[in-house]
Design an enzyme around this catalytic site. Structure first.
Site, mmCIF file in Angstrom:
data_model
loop_
_atom_site.group_PDB
_atom_site.id
_atom_site.type_symbol
_atom_site.label_atom_id
_atom_site.label_comp_id
_atom_site.label_asym_id
_atom_site.label_seq_id
_atom_site.Cartn_x
_atom_site.Cartn_y
_atom_site.Cartn_z
ATOM 1 N N ASP A 1 17.020 8.262 45.013
ATOM 2 C CA ASP A 1 16.360 7.049 44.520
ATOM 3 C C ASP A 1 15.513 7.392 43.298
ATOM 4 O O ASP A 1 14.374 6.960 43.166
ATOM 5 C CB ASP A 1 15.490 6.460 45.639
ATOM 6 C CG ASP A 1 15.123 5.005 45.356
ATOM 7 O OD1 ASP A 1 15.750 4.395 44.462
ATOM 8 O OD2 ASP A 1 14.217 4.486 46.021
ATOM 9 N N ALA B 1 0.070 -1.506 47.481
ATOM 10 C CA ALA B 1 0.587 -1.704 48.837
ATOM 11 C C ALA B 1 1.886 -0.946 48.956
ATOM 12 O O ALA B 1 2.799 -1.131 48.152
ATOM 13 C CB ALA B 1 0.818 -3.184 49.088
ATOM 14 N N GLY B 2 1.939 -0.047 49.914
ATOM 15 C CA GLY B 2 3.184 0.677 50.184
ATOM 16 C C GLY B 2 3.936 -0.021 51.299
ATOM 17 O O GLY B 2 3.446 -1.018 51.857
ATOM 18 N N ILE C 1 -5.354 0.788 45.835
ATOM 19 C CA ILE C 1 -4.678 0.728 44.527
ATOM 20 C C ILE C 1 -3.298 0.100 44.631
ATOM 21 O O ILE C 1 -2.649 -0.138 43.625
ATOM 22 C CB ILE C 1 -4.576 2.117 43.860
ATOM 23 C CG1 ILE C 1 -3.944 3.133 44.818
ATOM 24 C CG2 ILE C 1 -5.900 2.581 43.351
ATOM 25 C CD1 ILE C 1 -3.658 4.481 44.170
ATOM 26 N N GLU D 1 -1.524 0.232 53.099
ATOM 27 C CA GLU D 1 -2.136 0.275 51.783
ATOM 28 C C GLU D 1 -2.105 1.684 51.190
ATOM 29 O O GLU D 1 -2.098 2.671 51.911
ATOM 30 C CB GLU D 1 -3.597 -0.168 51.909
ATOM 31 C CG GLU D 1 -3.706 -1.668 52.022
ATOM 32 C CD GLU D 1 -4.914 -2.115 52.809
ATOM 33 O OE1 GLU D 1 -5.549 -1.275 53.472
ATOM 34 O OE2 GLU D 1 -5.185 -3.320 52.759
ATOM 35 N N VAL D 2 -2.100 1.707 49.847
ATOM 36 C CA VAL D 2 -2.260 2.977 49.143
ATOM 37 C C VAL D 2 -3.656 2.917 48.528
ATOM 38 O O VAL D 2 -4.012 1.929 47.890
ATOM 39 C CB VAL D 2 -1.200 3.145 48.040
ATOM 40 C CG1 VAL D 2 -1.374 4.479 47.352
ATOM 41 C CG2 VAL D 2 0.198 3.019 48.617
HETATM 42 O O1 ACK Z 1 2.203 1.409 39.802
HETATM 43 P P1 ACK Z 1 1.014 1.840 40.541
HETATM 44 O O2 ACK Z 1 -0.310 1.782 39.936
HETATM 45 O O3 ACK Z 1 1.263 3.306 41.146
HETATM 46 O O4 ACK Z 1 1.015 1.098 41.966
HETATM 47 C C1 ACK Z 1 1.663 1.856 42.940
HETATM 48 C C2 ACK Z 1 0.896 1.758 44.261
HETATM 49 O O5 ACK Z 1 0.200 2.955 44.443
HETATM 50 C C3 ACK Z 1 1.813 1.542 45.458
HETATM 51 O O6 ACK Z 1 2.726 2.601 45.575
HETATM 52 C C4 ACK Z 1 0.278 3.741 43.289
HETATM 53 N N1 ACK Z 1 0.364 5.129 43.674
HETATM 54 C C5 ACK Z 1 1.181 5.669 44.587
HETATM 55 N N2 ACK Z 1 0.962 6.989 44.662
HETATM 56 C C6 ACK Z 1 -0.035 7.273 43.802
HETATM 57 C C7 ACK Z 1 -0.702 8.471 43.425
HETATM 58 N N3 ACK Z 1 -0.364 9.633 43.958
HETATM 59 N N4 ACK Z 1 -1.658 8.402 42.508
HETATM 60 C C8 ACK Z 1 -1.979 7.206 41.939
HETATM 61 N N5 ACK Z 1 -1.381 6.051 42.258
HETATM 62 C C9 ACK Z 1 -0.416 6.085 43.167
HETATM 63 C C10 ACK Z 1 1.514 3.302 42.528
#
Ligand code: ACK
Length: 994
Positions: free
Chosen positions: A756, A639-640, A637, A644-645
């Site tokens: 932050d 990129a951290g 979903i 990857e996330v």
């Molecule tokens: O804006 P987004 O859809 O929400 O894209 C970023 C991406 O991962 C990189 O950080 C999503 N993300 C991060 N943590 C979570 C979570 N706990 N549940 C759903 N999406 C997440 C974030």
């Protein structure tokens, strides 16, 4: 070919005989790669070779100048035609030879120099051989012989040479092979020449024994085929060992070629001239290799030869992992100067390092505890109740904190210094002891705790007051945690009465409770553990508080007045004393805060994972290790920073699968990245709040390393709002803001400063619930793409950060409150970028000059006022999160208070192009700062001009009277007063005054 000169000549049968001088060993130097099978020059007696016919070859033996026999065979039947004279050697054993070499030395007379022999005289002879397994004795059949070659002379001599007595000796070598039988004969056929065969040498070649690179290679016979080599493997010399297989190749000429591999001297031996010699006493060699023996390291010795490791002197040791090259070391002396420092709940012990570290750097300390009665000889071990922070053994720093001790007890702490060899020494370990008396009144423990009732989310408990509380009971502290999540976190609450209702629990979940009592003398110990379970859906107990939005819709107007009052306080700045009073207890508590774990014992506080020497320990203290087989990754979903996330599912035995987000650590990480990555989990795992992203656990024992958190369907708040621009009611937006404020209140209560806080770091779930995420202290700032370097060197997200944090890194919950104001602005503008495209530098300057972000379109004035309140320059004037939460709650309960929009109170410019003005200051001090007259703050305050409302009514005389003497300053204040008055009027007209 050439050779030595034959300087003597003896006539026999009218022929000649060369007298050899100067070449004692047959005039040829025997090299070490030849094995001689026959050498006529070395024969002492007669050679006994067979001649045929008898008048052909003739054996003549003379003595040379060294009195050694020279055996020659001569023939010179040049006058008669059809000569066929044979001379045959004795049987020669082949030995190991495969190919043999025949070296013949002879003189030969030039036929032209002999008169009357024309047509019969020859100048060559023939060489033959025959193989046989045994000697045939006298039998000789020329036809059984095989011709090797016709041998001609390079040099022949004449009558004149004879006169000069100087003859040229010819040397010819012929090779024959392979020889397959055990031996062979050679035969020389004369067909009418005048020859004297002076010597015959038969040999074969070998590669002789040699030592190369400390490897020995035996005598080796080359192959008959001169183009192929014999590969020979060497064996190491004594006290040497193979490194790479040593090899040499034996060439056809008996030369060793292409050395490969090598041997090296073993431990305790060094190389001297191609062999390995034992190290002398007092020296050692710990590693095999071509290095020299070294002197024994300090405090070690050896009396024997060939030592690999020197023995330590008495009282000195070598730890298991110490290299033999290291000096022997000894245990340290005792720590020095122990001091104790006790407050009501914590006892700090500090000491100086020992004077003698034993020569090592791996110094650690351990602390043991004894409880002693009045008679110090009767001591007992303290037992498990007492806690040492960070631990009681393996301490690296020379201090430890002791918690959960009992009052009125003599504790004796023995502090021992240790190093890597302490365990090897049998001598008693020196320690330093200190006795500390805990002088609080002894408090008896809470006895039985009862569960009065339980609903799905609450449990009511009660207990008996302790029998001997020793002073008035101030309150009880109740510590509790989910039984299953014991390792993750705990919560605590207080109660003045011996009963409590704990809310916010999970349904049908087992909790563990401990209770302790607090009097003026301090805390008692904790009671034993009590386990109680919350009810399930069938529990007949009133439901928990509903969602905020439910409250909002259920609440009717009637609180409007209250809201306007609050707003008025905010505008006039009067709220300072009000909030301050409310905050007093909070401030007091904060005053107790200390670093790390000791902030306020009993109230759960945040522990910085960096205070752990081993970060892996922190992560396992606060995060559950998840078996990766329980995780199903479904899709990527995002990129951290670290990888990857993904989204996926987590299965917990006996529970429903839950959706999760999985942050992964990309492969190829270095240790520091792994630590930083897991630091977030160590922080997140300490929190348990509906508005803080929940950590499910971590995967650290297999690859990839993962952090598993609850899944937030709508992703991050900034992009979510941008995607749904204008879609929500103000109440919905305020509901989101309330959630964020509530999460931040929890964090600030825990003593955690986020640093932050920004909409991009808030996640939204399918119920529009907002949760604070992205933890990791300074690391977060390093990774945040918004973070920019400041002049002070740190990396800071300028637009979201309070001025004092930008200027001198003063981060606090108050700087988080500033950031919260920015998040409010982001939310109300549906994800607009704060300060739009202004540069970071311009943002800093304009903030310094008093400029603040104007209200986004359609923003209720009350919310913008709250933002402005968060953006007060003086950080103590900013609201605390608890105030923000209650202010937003009030707004939600009185939706009509949100109807007044900023546009309604805006002062529009007279001419187009001018920027609309708006009272962007909320206190007299801020207003003075904004007109750059901040130096008169004290004058205004001392004279009672403490609110903007009062200030707006000031006259020029008032201004002079309070001490503004410079005409220019008087003018600036007066002209600014006019604008202020105008604004105040507009605000009051719109119903902001009471
Ligand atoms: O804006 P987004 O859809 O929400 O894209 C970023 C991406 O991962 C990189 O950080 C999503 N993300 C991060 N943590 C979570 C979570 N706990 N549940 C759903 N999406 C997440 C974030």
């Amino acid at each position: 070919m050439g050779g030595c000169e034959a300087r003597g000549l003896l006539w026999k049968f009218g022929l000649f005989f060369p007298l050899l001088t100067g070449c004692p060993a047959g005039c040829s130097q025997v090299s070490s790669n030849q094995v001689v099978l026959l050498d006529t020059t070395a024969a002492i007696g007669e050679l006994g070779w067979k001649t045929y016919p008898l008048n052909g070859w003739d054996a003549i033996t003379e003595m040379d100048e060294h009195n050694r026999p020279i055996h020659t065979y001569q023939v010179c039947n040049v006058m008669e035609p059809n000569q066929n004279n044979w001379l045959r050697t004795n049987w020669i054993s082949r030995d190991a030879a495969q190919k043999i070499y025949v070296e013949m030395k002879f003189t030969l007379r030039d036929c032209n120099s002999i008169p009357w022999v024309l047509g019969t005289c020859k100048e060559t002879f023939n060489l033959y051989y025959m193989e046989s397994d045994e000697s045939h004795g006298v039998k000789f059949k020329p036809n059984q012989y095989t011709k090797i070659d016709t041998v001609a002379a390079d040099e022949s001599f004449t009558q004149m040479d004879l006169g000069d007595r100087i003859l040229k000796l010819n040397t010819e070598v012929r090779e024959v092979g392979p020889i397959n039988r055990k031996g062979f004969y050679l035969a020389f056929q004369d067909i009418g020449a005048c020859i004297a065969l002076v010597s015959v040498r038969v040999y074969y070649k070998k590669c002789p024994f040699t030592v190369r690179n400390l490897a020995m290679f035996p005598d080796t016979i080359p192959r008959v085929d001169s183009s192929s080599l014999v590969e020979v493997r060497g064996s190491c010399v004594k006290s040497a060992e193979e490194r790479d297989t040593p090899k040499l190749y034996c060439g056809a000429d008996g030369d060793w070629l292409v050395p490969l591999g090598r041997c090296i001297c073993s431990v305790g031996y060094e190389e001297v001239d191609g062999s390995c010699h034992a190290c002398r006493p007092g020296f050692y060699k710990a590693f095999a290799g071509n290095i020299k023996c070294s002197k024994c390291p300090p405090h070690s010795l050896t009396y024997v030869e060939a030592t690999s490791v020197c023995q330590c002197e008495k009282g000195y040791f070598r730890a298991e992992k110490d290299p033999p090259t290291m000096a022997c070391t000894r245990p340290p002396s005792a720590p020095r100067n122990v001091i104790s420092n006790i407050n009501e709940t914590a006892l700090m012990l500090e000491w100086s390092p020992p004077s003698d570290t034993g020569g090592r750097k791996d110094l650690t300390y351990s602390v043991s505890c004894k409880k002693c009665g009045s008679d110090t000889s009767q001591c007992e071990i303290c037992g498990g109740g007492i806690r040492f922070i960070p631990r009681h053994t393996g301490l690296i720093n020379s201090s430890v904190t002791v918690l959960d001790f009992v009052s009125h007890v003599n504790y004796t702490f023995e502090i021992e210094a240790m190093n890597g060899v302490s365990e090897l020494s049998f001598s008693p370990k020196p320690f330093t002891a200190i006795t500390v008396t805990t002088d609080q009144d002894a408090l008896s423990l809470i006895g039985m705790v009862r569960k009065d009732w339980a609903s799905q989310n609450s449990i009511a408990l009660s207990w008996q007051e302790p029998d001997f509380p020793n002073g008035a009971i101030l309150d009880y502290e109740i510590k509790y945690y989910e039984k299953e999540h014991e390792q993750l976190s705990y919560s605590s609450t207080r109660s003045k009465a011996p009963s409590v209702i704990i809310t916010g629990l999970k349904p049908a979940t087992k909790y563990i409770f401990h209770i302790r009592v607090r009097t003026a003398a301090g805390y008692s110990g904790y009671s034993q553990k009590f386990e109680f379970e919350t009810g399930d859906e069938t529990s007949d107990i009133a439901a928990e508080q509903g969602q905020i939005l439910v409250i909002a819709t259920a609440a009717v107007g009637g609180f409007t007045l209250l809201v306007i009052l609050t707003l008025f306080f905010l505008i006039t700045g009067r709220c300072q004393w009000y909030i301050k009073a409310k905050m007093k207890s909070e401030e007091k508590r904060r005053a107790h805060l200390q670093n790390g774990h000791l902030r306020f014992p009993g109230i759960k506080t945040y522990i910085d994972p960096d205070t752990y020497e081993d970060p892996a320990l922190a992560v396992h203290e606060f995060a559950k290790e998840i078996d990766p087989s329980r995780i199903r990754i479904e899709r990527v979903i995002g990129a951290g920073e670290f990888g990857e996330v993904c989204s996926g599912r987590l299965k917990t035995p006996g529970k429903r699968e839950i959706p999760v987000a999985i942050k992964t650590l990309k492969s190829g990480y270095v240790d520091r990245q792994r630590r930083d990555f897991l630091r977030e989990a160590s922080i997140m795992g300490q929190f348990d709040h509906p508005n803080i992203i929940r950590l499910e656990g971590v995967v650290t024992k297999s690859r990839p390393v993962m952090i598993v958190v609850e899944y937030m369907e709508n992703g991050s708040l900034d992009s979510f709002l941008r995607k749904h621009d204008g879609h929500f009611t103000v109440i919905q937006l305020v509901g989101m803001l309330r959630g964020i404020a509530s999460g931040m209140k929890y964090l600030s209560d825990m003593g955690y400063v986020h640093r932050d806080l920004a909409a991009r770091n808030i996640l939204v779930n399918s119920n529009l619930m907002c949760k604070v995420s992205d933890f990791g202290l300074s690391r977060v700032l390093e990774d945040d793409p918004e973070a920019a370097y400041t002049t002070s060197g740190g990396k800071i997200p300028i637009r979201w950060t309070a001025p004092e944090a930008i200027a001198y890194r003063k981060f606090s919950s108050a700087s988080d409150a500033w950031s919260y104001g920015i998040v409010m602005w982001e939310v109300m503008s549906y994800g607009e970028r704060p300060y739009w495209e202004m540069s970071n530098q311009d943002v800093i300057l304009s903030i310094e000059e008093g400029y603040r972000l104007p209200a986004p379109m359609g923003c209720p004035a009350s919310l913008h006022q709250l933002m402005l309140h968060c953006w007060q320059k003086e950080r103590n004037h900013r609201p605390k999160f608890t105030d923000i939460v209650s202010f937003l709650d009030k707004l939600i309960r009185n939706p009509s208070s949100l109807h007044t929009l900023v546009e309604d109170v805006l002062v529009m410019p007279d001419s187009p192009g001018e920027v609309p003005e708006y009272p962007l200051f909320v206190s007299v001090i801020d207003w003075l700062d904004s007109i750059k007259m901040g130096q008169y703050k004290n004058n205004f305050m001392a004279a009672g001009f403490t609110t903007l409302e009062v200030v707006s009514r000031m006259s020029i005389d008032d201004i002079r009277r309070i001490g503004v003497v410079l005409i220019g300053h008087q003018r600036r204040i007066v002209s600014s007063l006019q604008t202020l008055r105008l604004h105040m009027m507009h605000i009051q007209e719109k119903g902001f005054n009471v």
